[in-house]
Write a protein that holds these residues in place. Sequence first.
Motif, mmCIF file in Angstrom:
data_model
loop_
_atom_site.group_PDB
_atom_site.id
_atom_site.type_symbol
_atom_site.label_atom_id
_atom_site.label_comp_id
_atom_site.label_asym_id
_atom_site.label_seq_id
_atom_site.Cartn_x
_atom_site.Cartn_y
_atom_site.Cartn_z
ATOM 1 N N THR A 1 32.339 41.110 33.463
ATOM 2 C CA THR A 1 32.248 42.401 32.803
ATOM 3 C C THR A 1 32.812 43.480 33.707
ATOM 4 N N LEU A 2 33.263 44.548 33.110
ATOM 5 C CA LEU A 2 33.828 45.671 33.856
ATOM 6 C C LEU A 2 33.281 46.963 33.272
ATOM 7 N N ASP A 3 32.737 47.795 34.136
ATOM 8 C CA ASP A 3 32.236 49.109 33.738
ATOM 9 C C ASP A 3 33.000 50.149 34.566
ATOM 10 N N THR A 4 34.025 50.721 33.963
ATOM 11 C CA THR A 4 34.867 51.654 34.721
ATOM 12 C C THR A 4 34.141 52.971 35.009
ATOM 13 N N SER A 5 33.146 53.307 34.193
ATOM 14 C CA SER A 5 32.413 54.548 34.455
ATOM 15 C C SER A 5 31.558 54.419 35.717
ATOM 16 N N LYS A 6 31.095 53.204 35.983
ATOM 17 C CA LYS A 6 30.298 52.955 37.187
ATOM 18 C C LYS A 6 31.138 52.352 38.298
ATOM 19 N N LYS A 7 32.421 52.099 38.014
ATOM 20 C CA LYS A 7 33.313 51.454 38.981
ATOM 21 C C LYS A 7 32.663 50.170 39.513
ATOM 22 N N SER A 8 32.288 49.326 38.578
ATOM 23 C CA SER A 8 31.649 48.079 38.983
ATOM 24 C C SER A 8 32.029 46.953 38.037
#
Lengths: 113, 113
Positions: A64-71
Amino acid sequence: SQQGEEDPQALSIQEGENATMNCSYKTSINNLQWYRQNSGRGLVHLILIRSNEREKHSGRLRVTLDTSKKSSSLLITASRAADTASYFCAASYSGAGSYQLTFGKGTKLSVIP
Amino acid sequence: GAGVSQSPSNKVTEKGKDVELRCDPISGHTALYWYRQRLGQGLEFLIYFQGNSAPDKSGLPSDRFSAERTGESVSTLTIQRTQQEDSAVYLCASSFFRTYEQYFGPGTRLTVT
């Protein structure tokens, strides 16, 4: 530093359990990749997720990728002893030199039979 | 087909000596990368070659390090006047132009005594 960081640094689980590893990065990316390394030698590419993707699957792997959390997270389901290795995330940052990968320090996974 | 190969697999040298490490990329891969991995650490980018373009040497840690590549084939990484802090595994990777997945060789473990 733009170096990504994985956590945990080490993870020990029983065979059959799921393993989750996390990775954080610093600035905007083109994509994020996960690699596996056995016995401190060559790395093997596992999966690539692009910045406009949120989830990707490959066999027993889910990223998974969460660009808002940069994680990003890597989930290995139904782990096997053969999954014992170090796992690294590698970020391809936007802009000049985007072909370069910035690697984290890795998560050492031990799967106990 | 054959993967990325590196030689030697292990090299022990005395402090102050020069060493040369070799990488044979996958045929057809125009991009070639060198990385250094210290014990228990992630990968540090050293240098990148793309076809006949000028290499990106931004990761080389000192002027004792240099690398060459002949066209789209073999590359050599040279470390002059080796120091103990140069002890590490040196990994080579190759990829197709403008793709992000990298294919790694098994590495050369360099020990400077």
